[in-house]
Design an enzyme around this catalytic site. Structure first.
Site, PDB file in Angstrom:
ATOM      1  N   GLU A 210       0.662  -1.320  -0.057  1.00  0.00           N
ATOM      2  CA  GLU A 210       0.165   0.009  -0.015  1.00  0.00           C
ATOM      3  C   GLU A 210       0.748   1.171  -0.080  1.00  0.00           C
ATOM      4  O   GLU A 210       0.495   2.205  -0.826  1.00  0.00           O
ATOM      5  CB  GLU A 210      -0.943  -0.111   1.345  1.00  0.00           C
ATOM      6  N   GLU A 211       2.043   1.232   0.880  1.00  0.00           N
ATOM      7  CA  GLU A 211       2.644   2.477   0.909  1.00  0.00           C
ATOM      8  C   GLU A 211       4.017   2.591   0.603  1.00  0.00           C
ATOM      9  O   GLU A 211       4.836   3.503   0.314  1.00  0.00           O
ATOM     10  CB  GLU A 211       2.682   2.908   2.471  1.00  0.00           C
ATOM     11  N   SER A 609     -10.202  10.522  -0.682  1.00  0.00           N
ATOM     12  CA  SER A 609      -9.399  10.050   0.037  1.00  0.00           C
ATOM     13  C   SER A 609      -8.456  10.944   1.126  1.00  0.00           C
ATOM     14  O   SER A 609      -9.134  11.633   1.845  1.00  0.00           O
ATOM     15  CB  SER A 609      -8.378   9.182  -0.674  1.00  0.00           C
ATOM     16  N   ASP A 684     -14.592  -0.870   1.937  1.00  0.00           N
ATOM     17  CA  ASP A 684     -13.285  -0.099   1.852  1.00  0.00           C
ATOM     18  C   ASP A 684     -12.137  -0.938   2.694  1.00  0.00           C
ATOM     19  O   ASP A 684     -12.537  -0.636   3.950  1.00  0.00           O
ATOM     20  CB  ASP A 684     -13.483   1.246   2.114  1.00  0.00           C
ATOM     21  N   HIS A 716     -12.153   1.187  -1.857  1.00  0.00           N
ATOM     22  CA  HIS A 716     -11.764   2.597  -1.889  1.00  0.00           C
ATOM     23  C   HIS A 716     -11.999   3.208  -3.290  1.00  0.00           C
ATOM     24  O   HIS A 716     -12.029   4.406  -3.421  1.00  0.00           O
ATOM     25  CB  HIS A 716     -10.213   2.677  -1.392  1.00  0.00           C
TER      26      HIS A 716
END
Length: 745
Positions: A210-211, A609, A684, A716
């Protein structure tokens, strides 16, 4: 939280410029509808994905959307000599249509392709005779004659499939273990067997996907002697019970989610032979609370290069690992400033001569360096940034990179003779923003470009940047799906204003044809979060033009904290989320109110977001400035969001509680006096629905009215056939009621 705001299009088409270039007379303008904006075929033209040259360069392969189903992709090949094209794998004909495993669905969400169907990835075998194609949870081997052979046929899905560097094996993850299977035929063999429960082998953990932009958890050595395999254990990670509420029922998931300030997974790295024997553990140091950021092999396979990032993300060590023993030593260390952090990057390359090309922000801007013999040589410099390393030609001593040296709003491909330390040479045309990928020898490049007058075009170029042939010219003429709407387009405008500290802020605007004395409402879109640049000269689709057709001015501005402007500009968001960005967006609104064609009382703000979080913070901080706000999938309490993203900017909540208190969007909910619409997908798994329900409860306690739209089964990314049009009709219907009284068409 990499930038995600539904792919809202930001740039418009300059009608006169396009018509003039193509020599076409102005046509009767056709008005866009929401159904057509999100319908098939794509109005921006059919855009190929995952373009790759075959090992011998004779074929160019890509994934193409179907004309009647824009989110389904098939595998195509083009002869680079003759231009002849053919479909290699038809996803509907070959695929089983089986539902994907939950693990693969989550991986696709992390990769931002959750809405894609059919073939979403593929890989050439090194001999160029076959292609590995994952489809509907199984693996297929496609040959150039159009035939396919099914390699796996199991109820469980296969994750992270690759062909080994010399083509001996296919490897993949199944049931949390790594498997290896001979490419020529034979059964798959489990290389690891301990993966079960909370233990995973060969996968990337949630925050890595994800990051950290790391998608896999295993890496072949170039000679196929070894595989480096990550093992992670989720046992320490807090279990978050997440409800995925759908139209036909609700499923609950006990998802291991590492919220800020809570334990991460435990990570180990092993090196083993392809049959799983000879396993050794890599020495990652005494601190177990680290991030495994990147793993690479040296070109000769003699060593493993491992990037180890500290939990606070202020230190990054490059480790050199002996694959035979697992022993490691620190090659070099990157350290951030006191009020800063280390940005991870893929702009680096281990070299055959033992040196390393490396992107660093140590001088305040992202630039390339060469590390050789323990010494650093800076290769690029100036108040601009290198955004990616595209290729290296060691024989000629030349490297190719993307950067914004000529214009902060344009990204170009540059060549640099690094051994002579010459000045970079731009290889692409001004007036466009570009991306590029190179073949293994950096002799040919697949270049994509667009500008506000042209949807994305793709061409094949040589090492001097000369265009050899169009791959997708995508001219807006003839039968192009966008051509009927061309005459109604308005141009994008760009400009700057100053922030409170004197920083230059870039804005983008599209207006309807302005009538003397008339004032127009503004659709003020924002993202606002770090690691993102919204304002560029690139094409981003037809949706803003639809808004302009409806009578809105479209506007956005990049605030301090955004990317590609240097660390001093970006670092102002450190421990200050929800502060400096809100102030800069307010400066944009105040600028708009000085314009004679803007209706100062009708500025509506929208974000998704991080942008949804920004909408709430903007309404809390500046009541009465914005006529209404739309907050999509907002983070409202940063302690609910993940460790790697949140702690990078706000610190650890156990030691930096004040920064979390300031950034909170719930405590000041009672200050919101302007109309607000909150939107969230009810499944989500990134920004949990808990963020919206907690905020809604706070608004209700304060007796503050607001509107809400929830989307069953949506993650999301809220979108898809019918849903996208419903979403935007909901947004614009709300803004019509609260900001103006003109029905949405």
């Amino acid at each position: 939280m990499r930038a995600w705001w539904l792919g809202l299009a930001l740039a418009s088409v300059g009608t006169a410029a396009l018509a003039g270039e193509q020599g076409a007379p102005a046509a009767q303008a056709q008005q866009l509808t929401l159904e057509r904006v999100f319908g098939s075929p794509d109005l921006s033209g059919q855009q190929p994905r995952a373009l790759k040259l075959s090992p011998d360069g004779s074929l160019l392969t890509s994934l193409r959307p179907r004309a009647d189903e824009r989110e389904r992709f098939d595998l195509w090949a083009r002869d680079t000599r003759t231009g002849a094209e053919r479909m290699l794998v038809d996803s509907k004909q070959v695929g089983s249509g089986a539902e994907l495993s939950e693990a693969e669905k989550m991986q696709r969400e992390r990769a931002r392709i959750g809405g894609s169907k059919g073939i979403v990835a593929y890989e050439w075998a090194p001999d160029g005779k076959s292609i590995l194609v994952p489809l509907d949870g199984d693996l297929y081997l496609a040959t150039l004659d159009g035939r396919t052979r099914k390699l796996t046929n199991t109820p469980e899905g296969e994750l992270n499939p690759v062909v080994s560097p010399r083509g001996g094996y296919v490897s993949f993850v199944r049931d949390q273990n790594l498997f290896v299977q001979p490419l020529a035929g034979g059964d798959a063999r489990a290389v690891t067997t301990e993966g079960k429960g909370t233990v995973h082998f060969g996968e990337a953990e949630f925050v890595a996907q994800e990051e950290m932009d790391r998608r896999t958890g295993y890496w072949w050595s170039p000679d196929e002697r070894y595989i480096a395999v990550e093992r992670f254990d989720e046992a320490p990670v807090k279990v978050a019970v997440r409800a995925a509420i759908g139209a036909d029922g609700t499923k609950t998931y006990e998802q291991r989610y590492p919220a800020a300030g809570t334990p991460n997974v435990l990570v180990d790295l092993f090196v083993m032979k392809p049959d799983g024997s000879g396993r050794v553990k890599v020495d990652l140091g005494p601190d177990s609370d680290i991030y495994l950021a990147r793993v690479d092999w040296t070109p000769d396979g003699s060593a493993l290069l491992v990037q180890r990032q500290t939990r606070d993300q202020k230190t990054l060590d490059m480790l050199r690992v002996d694959p035979a023993t697992g022993k490691s030593s620190v090659l070099f260390t990157e350290r951030s400033g006191e009020r800063s952090w280390i940005n991870l990057t893929d702009a680096y390359r281990p070299m055959k001569d033992g040196s390393l090309i490396w992107r660093s922000e140590r001088d305040g801007f992202g630039h390339l360096y060469r590390f050789a013999g323990g010494r650093w040589t800076q290769l690029t410099d100036g108040d601009w940034v290198v955004t990616d390393l595209v290729g290296v030609d060691e024989g000629r001593g030349r490297l190719y990179f993307l950067g914004n040296k000529d214009d902060v709003l344009e990204q170009h491909l540059y060549a640099l003779d690094y051994k002579r330390r010459a000045q970079p040479k731009r290889l692409t045309e001004r007036g466009f923003t570009h991306t590029a990928v190179a073949d293994g020898d950096a002799e040919r490049f697949i270049v994509s470009r667009s500008n506000t007058n042209q949807p994305t075009q793709v061409y094949l170029a040589d090492s001097a940047g000369e265009r050899l042939s169009w791959i997708n010219e995508n001219a807006v003429a003839g039968a192009h799906p966008y051509q009927p709407f061309l005459a109604s387009h308005e141009p994008s405008r760009f400009g700057t204003i100053k922030a409170a500290d004197g920083s230059t802020l870039h804005w983008e605007m599209i207006t309807p044809k302005l009538e003397p004395g008339k004032r127009y409402p503004v659709f003020f879109q924002h993202y606002g979060g770090p690691h993102n640049q919204s304002v560029t000269r690139g094409w981003k689709g037809p949706l803003p033009q639809f808004l302009v057709d409806q009578g809105w001015i479209f506007f956005q501005i990049d605030n301090r904290g955004s990317y590609n402007r240097g660390k001093a500009f970006e670092d102002q968001i450190f421990h200050a989320m929800g502060g400096v960005e809100v102030a800069d967006q307010l400066a944009g609104a105040e600028y708009l109110k000085t314009l004679p064609f803007v209706d100062a009382g009708k500025i509506a703000t929208y974000g998704w977001s991080y942008g949804g979080y920004m909408t709430i913070k903007m309404l809390e901080a500046n009541p009465g400035v914005y006529a209404a706000g739309v907050a999509g999938a907002p983070v409202t309490e940063w302690q609910l969001y993940d460790t790697h993203y949140t702690e990078r900017y706000l610190g650890d909540p156990r030691t930096a509680s004040e920064s979390y208190k300031r950034s909170n969007a719930i405590e000041e909910a009672g200050k919101i006096a302007d109309p607000l619409l909150v939107i969230h997908g009810m499944a989500d798994d990134n920004v949990f629905l808990d963020n919206t329900t907690a905020f809604a409860a706070a608004m209700q306690r304060e007796a503050r009215p607001f509107e809400m739209m929830l989307y069953p089964g949506q993650t999301h990314r809220v979108g898809g056939p019918g849903v996208s049009a419903h979403l935007w009709r909901t947004i614009l219907g709300f803004l019509d009621r609260e900001v103006r009284s003109t029905p949405v068409k």
